[in-house]
Structures are given as structure tokens and as C-alpha cells.
Design an enzyme around this catalytic site. Sequence first.
Site, mmCIF file in Angstrom:
data_model
loop_
_atom_site.group_PDB
_atom_site.id
_atom_site.type_symbol
_atom_site.label_atom_id
_atom_site.label_comp_id
_atom_site.label_asym_id
_atom_site.label_seq_id
_atom_site.Cartn_x
_atom_site.Cartn_y
_atom_site.Cartn_z
ATOM 1 N N GLN A 176 9.046 -35.115 -24.973
ATOM 2 C CA GLN A 176 8.801 -34.011 -24.283
ATOM 3 C C GLN A 176 8.104 -33.006 -25.084
ATOM 4 O O GLN A 176 8.250 -32.642 -26.229
ATOM 5 C CB GLN A 176 10.376 -33.423 -24.374
ATOM 6 C CG GLN A 176 10.479 -32.192 -23.621
ATOM 7 C CD GLN A 176 9.842 -31.610 -22.411
ATOM 8 O OE1 GLN A 176 8.815 -30.873 -22.311
ATOM 9 N NE2 GLN A 176 10.636 -32.336 -21.411
ATOM 10 N N LEU A 231 19.489 -30.842 -6.459
ATOM 11 C CA LEU A 231 18.655 -31.215 -5.004
ATOM 12 C C LEU A 231 17.617 -32.455 -5.190
ATOM 13 O O LEU A 231 17.403 -33.213 -4.414
ATOM 14 C CB LEU A 231 17.821 -29.937 -4.598
ATOM 15 C CG LEU A 231 18.946 -28.679 -4.137
ATOM 16 C CD1 LEU A 231 18.146 -27.691 -3.526
ATOM 17 C CD2 LEU A 231 19.836 -29.153 -3.058
ATOM 18 N N GLN A 232 17.160 -32.393 -6.336
ATOM 19 C CA GLN A 232 16.355 -33.532 -6.853
ATOM 20 C C GLN A 232 16.756 -34.532 -8.074
ATOM 21 O O GLN A 232 16.960 -33.753 -9.126
ATOM 22 C CB GLN A 232 14.816 -32.788 -7.260
ATOM 23 C CG GLN A 232 13.669 -33.940 -7.501
ATOM 24 C CD GLN A 232 12.167 -33.258 -7.770
ATOM 25 O OE1 GLN A 232 12.418 -32.261 -8.103
ATOM 26 N NE2 GLN A 232 11.398 -33.892 -8.130
ATOM 27 N N ARG A 280 4.515 -26.647 -14.037
ATOM 28 C CA ARG A 280 5.393 -25.390 -13.983
ATOM 29 C C ARG A 280 4.233 -24.394 -14.066
ATOM 30 O O ARG A 280 2.975 -24.492 -14.855
ATOM 31 C CB ARG A 280 6.237 -25.548 -15.206
ATOM 32 C CG ARG A 280 7.372 -26.602 -14.834
ATOM 33 C CD ARG A 280 8.532 -26.425 -15.672
ATOM 34 N NE ARG A 280 8.940 -25.141 -15.771
ATOM 35 C CZ ARG A 280 9.773 -24.612 -14.840
ATOM 36 N NH1 ARG A 280 10.111 -25.357 -13.880
ATOM 37 N NH2 ARG A 280 10.209 -23.448 -15.000
ATOM 38 N N GLU A 339 4.829 -33.226 -15.806
ATOM 39 C CA GLU A 339 6.111 -32.355 -15.253
ATOM 40 C C GLU A 339 5.803 -30.984 -15.753
ATOM 41 O O GLU A 339 5.868 -29.888 -14.992
ATOM 42 C CB GLU A 339 7.315 -32.938 -15.536
ATOM 43 C CG GLU A 339 8.337 -31.865 -14.842
ATOM 44 C CD GLU A 339 9.492 -32.365 -15.535
ATOM 45 O OE1 GLU A 339 10.802 -32.060 -14.949
ATOM 46 O OE2 GLU A 339 9.885 -32.900 -16.555
ATOM 47 N N GLY A 368 12.651 -34.139 -15.763
ATOM 48 C CA GLY A 368 13.750 -33.689 -15.305
ATOM 49 C C GLY A 368 14.475 -32.702 -16.241
ATOM 50 O O GLY A 368 15.867 -32.486 -16.350
ATOM 51 N N GLU A 369 13.758 -32.299 -17.455
ATOM 52 C CA GLU A 369 14.340 -31.822 -18.783
ATOM 53 C C GLU A 369 15.383 -30.599 -18.370
ATOM 54 O O GLU A 369 16.392 -30.546 -18.846
ATOM 55 C CB GLU A 369 13.363 -31.637 -19.549
ATOM 56 C CG GLU A 369 13.917 -31.134 -21.014
ATOM 57 C CD GLU A 369 14.539 -32.025 -22.073
ATOM 58 O OE1 GLU A 369 15.187 -31.797 -23.059
ATOM 59 O OE2 GLU A 369 13.902 -33.009 -22.022
ATOM 60 N N ARG A 370 14.814 -29.676 -17.534
ATOM 61 C CA ARG A 370 15.355 -28.342 -17.255
ATOM 62 C C ARG A 370 16.652 -28.833 -16.340
ATOM 63 O O ARG A 370 17.753 -28.128 -16.715
ATOM 64 C CB ARG A 370 14.731 -27.487 -16.550
ATOM 65 C CG ARG A 370 13.378 -26.755 -17.324
ATOM 66 C CD ARG A 370 12.599 -25.901 -16.752
ATOM 67 N NE ARG A 370 13.353 -24.874 -16.373
ATOM 68 C CZ ARG A 370 13.766 -24.348 -15.240
ATOM 69 N NH1 ARG A 370 13.472 -25.328 -14.156
ATOM 70 N NH2 ARG A 370 14.522 -23.250 -14.882
ATOM 71 N N ARG A 371 16.489 -29.760 -15.437
ATOM 72 C CA ARG A 371 17.629 -29.937 -14.739
ATOM 73 C C ARG A 371 18.796 -30.661 -15.213
ATOM 74 O O ARG A 371 19.881 -30.424 -15.262
ATOM 75 C CB ARG A 371 17.302 -30.686 -13.524
ATOM 76 C CG ARG A 371 16.893 -30.303 -12.224
ATOM 77 C CD ARG A 371 15.909 -31.193 -11.260
ATOM 78 N NE ARG A 371 14.584 -31.619 -12.012
ATOM 79 C CZ ARG A 371 13.950 -32.563 -11.543
ATOM 80 N NH1 ARG A 371 14.333 -33.566 -10.894
ATOM 81 N NH2 ARG A 371 12.662 -32.755 -12.170
#
Length: 277
Positions: A38, A61-62, A116, A112, A78-81
Site C-alpha cells: 500500500q 456497495l463495492q 482518488r 487505486e 479497497g484499503e479505505r473500505r
Amino acid sequence: MAKGLGKGINALFPGENLTKNETVSEINIADIKANPYQPRKIFDDAALGELAESIKEHGILQPVVVRKAGKRFELVVGERRFRAAKLAKLDEIPAIIKELTDQQMMELAILENLQREDLTPIEEAEAYQKLMEALNLTQEQLAFRLGKSRPHIANHVRLLALPKEVRQLISDKKLSMGHGRTLLGLRSKKTIPETAQKVVKENLNVRQLENLVQRLNEDVPRETIEKKKDIFIEEKQSELRDRFGTNVQIKKNKNKGKIEIEFFSEEDLERILELLN
């Protein structure tokens, strides 16, 4: 974010799509380890808290993307999720399991982050540099694949030539990317850190810094600093600096003048020559 991420992945890995026709599994959050590749080190706690509240109300949702790592999983995308789901105290998270190499994991994590909009210029520059190294791409090739202009890539990557403490000032938003690019125009690289501190202390804007850099480069005696300048020349210098992403000086005498454009490598020179063409 899904749309932008898919576009970026397809650009770098033709035919690859992380979410199309994939099976989504519910995986125990405790079985997922963070992505060791990351690139982002700082996460906004307030934004994560807001996302956690949204997840509590609407769910995720994802799905995130993971790969097998022994009896557990490693997070790929998807680190934040993932972090927000842990804050929301979820036991499980929807995930797609992929077979990926270490290099692909690093590349996808970088991609990813590039999708952003809250990356600092330094984080963005580091991401471009890592992708070029991992995929053995030139700045021009990377720009084409990501749908960016070559000057955009080059102007960011050049910031990595700044001293560490100055890059940190940009990451902390005490200096702008424009400040960083202008500081690179100093002929004496040893003076960059102290000049950067002067900018912060005196709250100088980019135009004021450009004038300061020009004075330092010309080693103008203090008594002549306040000498009236040619406003037209100053404006054109600023336009050319923005155009070429490097320090440009216009020197004018009574009957003639010259334009000096700085470059820092053969590739940087190629970039400038392409812009001239």
C-alpha cells in the site's frame, strides 16, 4: 471510484477487470491482512469515520479485492473500505478473491490510489514513479495508458528531485506544487531547503518565489533588488514556466535577448523539445 479504477486497470492490464463476472464472497475481516504494498501511508480519520457511518447504514456497495495468503487473505484493493468496515465493527466484508503476483498487487494498489482525488502531489509523483519502474514504462507510455498528458506526469515526477524536507512541506500543504517546481529552478540546489523555509515563513506566493529564485540565480546585489522590472517580460517568463514545467528566464538587452530553459535529464530535455515542436 469503480468506474475510474476499472478504466485504469484495463489501461495497464488489457483484458483485466476486477469486478466483472467475478464471484463475491463474504470473508471474515479478522482473516484479512493489510496490503504490504500500500503506497498511501496517511488516511484521514474524519473521512474514515464518515465512511464507517455510511457502511453501518447502507452496507458496503463495492467489494474489496483480496488474494490468498496461506490460510488468510491479503488486501489488494479497497484499503479505505476495509479500514472503515473495521471501524463499523463488521465481522465480514464482501470480497473478490484473485490470484495475483506481488508485482500485480503493488501495481493495483498504486492504481487505486491514483483514481482518488485527494492525493498530495508527492504521493501522486511517487505512484507514477513506481508504476514506471514496475512496468518498465517511459513517462510518455505511462501518460498514454493513464489518459494523462506527458507534462502532467513529468511535472509531478520532477518533484521527487526535491530534498526530503521540502517534499514533506508539500505533503503537509505548506507549499504548493507550483512552489516545488519553482524551487527546482534554483541553480544552487543547496539553497532549496532554506529558500523553502523562507517561503513558508513569509507566506510567499508562487510569483513572489519566482522573482526570488531569479534574484538568487542572478546573484543580484541587494541594493538593486528593488529596481523596476519589465512587467511584460515577467508575465511571459511565468507563462513559459507553466508551459514547460521548468525554470525559464528571458534575458533582454537593448537590441537583442535570449530565452534560457532549464532541463534536468535527457528525458526532461526530450519532453521540452516535444513541447517546442
